[in-house]
Design a protein around this motif. Sequence first.
Motif, short mmCIF file in Angstrom:
data_model
loop_
_atom_site.label_atom_id
_atom_site.label_comp_id
_atom_site.label_asym_id
_atom_site.label_seq_id
_atom_site.Cartn_x
_atom_site.Cartn_y
_atom_site.Cartn_z
N GLU A 93 4.16 -8.21 -12.92
CA GLU A 93 5.22 -7.95 -11.81
C GLU A 93 5.47 -9.18 -10.93
OE1 GLU A 93 5.75 -5.05 -7.86
OE2 GLU A 93 4.32 -4.86 -9.33
N GLN A 94 4.21 -10.08 -10.50
CA GLN A 94 4.30 -11.35 -9.72
C GLN A 94 5.14 -12.14 -10.45
OE1 GLN A 94 1.70 -9.39 -9.99
NE2 GLN A 94 1.42 -8.44 -7.87
N PRO A 135 -4.74 -10.06 -11.51
CA PRO A 135 -3.64 -9.31 -11.71
C PRO A 135 -3.04 -9.05 -10.43
CG PRO A 135 -5.40 -8.01 -12.23
CD PRO A 135 -6.10 -9.36 -12.08
N ALA A 136 -3.97 -9.02 -9.31
CA ALA A 136 -2.91 -8.72 -8.22
C ALA A 136 -2.11 -9.91 -7.57
CB ALA A 136 -4.13 -8.37 -6.89
N TYR A 137 -2.43 -11.02 -8.31
CA TYR A 137 -1.65 -12.26 -7.58
C TYR A 137 -0.95 -12.78 -8.69
CZ TYR A 137 -5.46 -11.43 -4.03
OH TYR A 137 -6.02 -10.61 -3.18
N HIS A 147 -7.51 0.30 -10.73
CA HIS A 147 -6.77 0.12 -11.86
C HIS A 147 -6.25 1.35 -12.58
CE1 HIS A 147 -5.89 -1.73 -15.76
NE2 HIS A 147 -6.69 -0.53 -16.42
N THR A 162 -2.94 -3.98 2.16
CA THR A 162 -3.55 -5.44 2.09
C THR A 162 -4.69 -5.17 3.04
OG1 THR A 162 -1.55 -6.55 1.58
CG2 THR A 162 -3.31 -7.77 2.42
N GLN A 178 -8.63 -0.77 -1.60
CA GLN A 178 -8.46 -2.06 -1.41
C GLN A 178 -9.43 -2.84 -0.61
OE1 GLN A 178 -4.48 -3.79 -1.98
NE2 GLN A 178 -3.89 -1.75 -2.60
N GLY A 213 -0.11 -10.97 -11.75
CA GLY A 213 0.23 -10.03 -12.96
C GLY A 213 1.45 -10.39 -13.27
N ALA A 262 -4.83 -4.96 -9.80
CA ALA A 262 -3.25 -4.55 -9.13
C ALA A 262 -3.12 -3.42 -8.87
CB ALA A 262 -2.09 -5.38 -9.86
N THR A 263 -2.68 -2.78 -7.75
CA THR A 263 -2.53 -1.19 -7.57
C THR A 263 -1.00 -0.99 -6.62
OG1 THR A 263 -3.60 0.70 -7.13
CG2 THR A 263 -3.83 -1.18 -5.84
N LYS A 264 -1.02 0.21 -6.46
CA LYS A 264 0.09 0.68 -5.48
C LYS A 264 -0.59 1.55 -4.62
CE LYS A 264 3.97 -0.02 -8.72
NZ LYS A 264 5.00 0.50 -9.68
#
Length: 812
Positions: free
Chosen positions: A701-702, A695-697, A399, A229, A115, A699, A107-109
């Motif tokens: 936050e989700q 974690p990107a799906y 990461h 994405t 990505q 994690g 997961a990242t911003k």
Amino acid sequence: MSPETPDPEPRSDGAALELLVHGVGGATPQQMLDDPRTVRITGDETAAVFRRADDVDAELHPERYEGRPVPEAYNWSNLTSGNGSRALWLLLLPFMVVNLAHWMRPATKGLGGSQRLYGVLVRLVALTLTVLLTAAACEVALDLTAWQCAGSAQCVADRSWLGFLSPERHGWWSQPGRRLALAAVVPTALVALLWYLSHRTWSAYEAQRPPTGEPAADKPTATHEAPGTEGAPATDEGRAASDDPVTVRPALGRPGFWYGRRLVARLRAAHTAAGFLTIAAALTAAATDHDRGADGGPLGLLGLLLQATLAGCAAVVLWVVCSRGRSERKRDGSLDQLLISALPATALGALAMAVVYAAWSRPGWVSTGGLPGNLSFLVLALAQIALIVVLVVTAHVLHRRAPHPRIAMRGLGGPAVAMLACALGGVMTGGVAQRVADWLDGDATPGMGEGAIAGPPVLLSWQASVIPVLLVLLLIPVAVLGVRTVRAARRLAPLVEREYGKETADPLRTRQVAGARARASLTDYAPRLVGVVSGASLLLGAGAVAGSWLSGQVPGEAAEGTDSFVESVADTAQSIGSWLVGLGFLLFVTWGRRAYRDASARRTIGILWDVGTFWPRAAHPFAPPCYAERAVPDLTWRIVSWTGRTGGRLVLSGHSQGSVLAAAAVWQLRTATRHRVALLTYGSPLERLYGRWFPAYFGAEQLGQLSKEVHCWRNLWRSTDPIGGPVRVPGDGDRPEVDRGPLKDPLAYSRTVLHPLPEPILGHSDYQADPVFAEERAALLDRLPPAAVPAQRTEKEAQEQRAQGSSGRSSA
């Protein structure tokens, strides 16, 4: 409910439904509903919704269900473990594993380019696995059988079925090129079979559209993918239609997430073409090698032109694989018809030309040694090592932008799993080559120059030789975990006794409970074990490549003349490794064959796919099919149709893997529908497995956002559960903490008046046996808003439902 949160005002009026979703390993509707008489009300033989026979017309008689929900079971077990032929999916295990690596992106911003690069690298690793499988089939059929054994009088003497290929008989097939052309039928049929299975399973499992009238984004707000994405970065398109702010939906909430038809079709075309091109390259390389040495004239020029054609087709395949990822902003029903038809057809045409070219008469051609130009395994190994290294760097960069302590292996889970996929592919392909070589060479050791054939490529012997070393290295973390588990059980023993308040404890019972808790905690050490295995595989694989490249000999021959100890170790490692790699392949075949005949073995193999095939085929089109692309739309349709028709309250009750399907279905609902749904999960791997590895799906936050989007959510867990655990979503304002646990397991320490017989340690199963389950379900129903005014049903509809229910089938 948490102690500090006051009980809400009871709202038990109106229609209520509990939709049960089972977990790994499957369950029958009778088991889920605790009733031998069940009726399928909607669905088919693959996946369906069931009710008790007495509950078929529950909506017509709400007075019967005062204060309790109508139980309903969604059974999806046949999606993964229903048919014995699906056990053959074990042979596609490397493809499934590399597909998992795609979804393990950290997961990242931001960092949209990184990505997209991550996805491209995983797809390239997946492509090398397809080429590796095809090269292994070519090695067995073309090199070992048609080139080496058929060209050896000693080998043919023991195998009469190869007699018509023998040069001693001077038949039409005796020329090496014609033998190779005939043997090319085997790998060609394998590639065609993979294409067929991928196309057929897509139609049977994954071609299920989500509800078209129930968009995942709330109107009139436009929905876009998160910035960066892969394949479809967020843009400003769609804003012109509305001035409302753009809502970035979670990945699992996007309309096209569970409908990746276009990407699967493109990848299927590319991988099929890559397989055909691999076979054509093997044929062409052998023939051009002879033509160059014999001054082939026009044939030599034709060979060069054919090689250039194959290189051009390979470049197109790479472009297709690298150019486009998943686009999830909408349900993309379009297909690149020209591409998916023309690319495999062109590659097949190139293969046909290679067959004709290789079969052309060359009277002086004699096959000796190994197949000329057979460097595919070395090139593939180097490519895989390079791709994995770049993937490690990319994952680390992603990461580092948004680190989280709960993410497995600090974001390197994807590269580690991709490395394991390559290792599995090497074991399976090397195993079949070694077994066939052993069979053809009789009592001789392949590659040592003792028998009738030269044996498989040197690299395969080196890769087999490092397997014993890997197993020895693996014993170290296994032993450490064993000692740690024993110590943890001893440390937990006094805690267990204090928890149950026993002044006079039973040492045996205490050891049982403490041991169950200690063993359940081993799941949390899986990242370390995976890291050790993948890291050792990468280093040993690189060592095998270097050893085969520098020596050009199998380990036993390369060590001749060195220290006696080194020589004996090399011989032992080569012998044991050859045996182990062959044994590994035979185990896969044996398990698959047993699953045809044994329902329990079929169920066990199905459990593997329950976990491994949840994700869509985004990296490898020949991976086993994704059952969630059928199950999630099924659940979404059922929730939407029932709440829309009755206006009632619904508890979505998911156990184990069923809780993951339930969460994915909730993300696909509109806000109005989600507010009529409560989520009850138990034995859930949502955070413990999915949150850490994907974690990107899933994690932190989700999962926190899911808690805010669903009206209410409660998660039950036990310390003795090796799979489920807390979701770690804290309370927020008037929302209580999602987790309740750890629940007592066993319910009673020793015999009591209420529990006169010893209570079992349930672990991951039978959460409904705990009184807390019914308590929390009732609390969730009370927190849901009162039922809306249901749509009026005509007398004709009621008569139809009663008639269907009496016949054992209802649309409900």
